[in-house]
Design an enzyme around this catalytic site. Structure first.
Site, PDB file in Angstrom:
ATOM      1  N   HIS A  84       0.850  -1.187   0.000  1.00  0.00           N
ATOM      2  CA  HIS A  84       0.000   0.000   0.000  1.00  0.00           C
ATOM      3  C   HIS A  84       0.886   1.238   0.000  1.00  0.00           C
ATOM      4  O   HIS A  84       2.092   1.156   0.247  1.00  0.00           O
ATOM      5  CB  HIS A  84      -0.981   0.006   1.175  1.00  0.00           C
ATOM      6  CG  HIS A  84      -0.347  -0.189   2.523  1.00  0.00           C
ATOM      7  ND1 HIS A  84       0.139  -1.414   2.961  1.00  0.00           N
ATOM      8  CD2 HIS A  84      -0.110   0.680   3.543  1.00  0.00           C
ATOM      9  CE1 HIS A  84       0.632  -1.283   4.191  1.00  0.00           C
ATOM     10  NE2 HIS A  84       0.499  -0.023   4.557  1.00  0.00           N
ATOM     11  N   ARG A 136      -3.304  16.235   4.554  1.00  0.00           N
ATOM     12  CA  ARG A 136      -4.032  15.035   4.967  1.00  0.00           C
ATOM     13  C   ARG A 136      -3.505  14.574   6.315  1.00  0.00           C
ATOM     14  O   ARG A 136      -2.303  14.634   6.579  1.00  0.00           O
ATOM     15  CB  ARG A 136      -3.848  13.925   3.929  1.00  0.00           C
ATOM     16  CG  ARG A 136      -4.448  12.579   4.305  1.00  0.00           C
ATOM     17  CD  ARG A 136      -4.129  11.525   3.242  1.00  0.00           C
ATOM     18  NE  ARG A 136      -4.750  10.243   3.519  1.00  0.00           N
ATOM     19  CZ  ARG A 136      -4.152   9.242   4.175  1.00  0.00           C
ATOM     20  NH1 ARG A 136      -2.919   9.398   4.622  1.00  0.00           N
ATOM     21  NH2 ARG A 136      -4.794   8.102   4.375  1.00  0.00           N
TER      22      ARG A 136
END
Length: 347
Positions: A283, A293
């Site tokens: 990932h 973020r």
């Protein structure tokens, strides 16, 4: 004073090298080169929902409970990732966690990089970028605080009084959740295991508070480069910005944010322990041109002395200690620029 890490100054050589390469690419007009394809892959990624599991069903009748456990195991085999709701962490606590994160990351870079003096975190807790990067593709456009659970209660500073209590509430709940999920996954392999309860303790597990600043070249730099996690389980809460992507059936997919859910992913140690039944999958986090973020991650880890041994025979992997595994990962990253992981330990 600026709170963002000095990426451009610290990695000027890498930026200059990339600029020279981009110029050469334009001159060659070679649109079929590998870098161009990778850049397109970053931009064009399908968004999808992870398997969603309602943990409230674990408190219902036996049939519902067993179906829920089977779904957890199936998602861990097929995806290596899933998301859970009714997980015990209130929406209010998740929101409070994000507010406290924003406060600590808004501290000046100088304060954050002297975290032991100004923020009551142990030295080395604050990390940013990738010191071993030899090209922009290896650079992590992010900053983070890595905080062992045993240090949470002491980590407070002026103006950040609520941080430690909020982290403590969050960690207490997700620690219990992680152990519960680990025991369910062991049970579905036929093991009533106390291994995780005995070996994954507050002294060995940790939280990581992540911030991904806006990036001026999001098509060229990752927030976090492709990797697998070197633990048993990771529990993640991400905000609404999105950016988490994972490999499914040989292609990258983007995880659609769900504000009510926690994301669970299998780590390398669980893949080894389960003898490849549960999957630790690649990932990454992609960067955003305009928006920062935030995410919070909990890592279920054993002590460095703990020996990881497959629960089934014949074993795919040789026995190894967690300390040995960590040292090998660090050595590979230093020498090769990226992690090799479990393939190093195949029998």
């Amino acid at each position: 004073m600026d709170s963002d890490p000095p990426f451009h100054k610290a990695y000027k050589t890498l930026f200059d090298k990339t600029a020279d390469k981009a110029t050469a690419t334009i001159i060659n007009s070679n649109t079929n080169n590998k870098d161009h394809e990778e850049m397109l892959q970053l931009v064009i990624v399908e968004e999808c929902d992870l398997p969603l599991i309602d943990l409230r069903r674990l408190e219902l009748g036996e049939r519902e409970r067993e179906e829920c456990k089977s779904e957890i195991a199936r998602a861990s085999q097929d995806w290596g990732f899933f998301q859970v709701v009714n997980h015990g962490v209130s929406g209010g606590l998740l929101q409070k966690m994000k507010i406290e994160q924003e406060k600590v990351f808004k501290q000046s870079f100088d304060k954050k990089s002297q975290e032991d003096k100004h923020l009551n975190f142990s030295a080395g807790s604050y990390r940013w970028g990738t010191p071993s990067a030899t090209c922009l593709r290896q650079l992590a456009w992010s900053e983070a605080f890595h905080i062992p659970l045993k240090e949470i209660s002491t980590s407070s500073a002026a103006g950040l009084d609520n941080l430690s209590s909020t982290m403590e509430q969050f960690a207490t709940t997700v620690s219990s959740l992680a152990l519960n999920l680990a025991e369910i996954l062991a049970e579905k392999l036929g093991h009533k295991s106390t291994f995780f309860q005995a070996n994954c303790l507050p002294s060995t597990c940790y939280l990581r508070l992540n911030r991904y600043p806006p990036c001026p070249i999001p098509s060229e730099v990752f927030g976090l480069m492709p990797h697998t996690d070197s633990d048993f389980l990771t529990i993640l809460h991400q905000d609404q910005v999105g950016g988490l992507q994972l490999v499914k059936d040989g292609r990258w997919i983007a995880v659609k944010p769900n504000p009510a859910a926690l994301i669970i992913n299998i780590g390398d140690l669980f893949q080894a322990w389960s003898n490849n039944v549960y999957k630790s999958v690649q990932h990454r986090v992609v960067t955003n041109l305009a928006v920062e973020r935030f995410s919070t991650a909990y890592f279920l880890c054993p002590s460095y002395e703990t020996v990881i041994q497959s629960c089934r025979e014949p074993s795919v992997y040789r026995k190894f200690s967690f300390g040995e595994y960590r040292r090998q990962v660090q050595e590979d990253v230093k020498m090769l620029g990226s992690k090799i992981g479990l393939p190093r330990f195949v029998v």
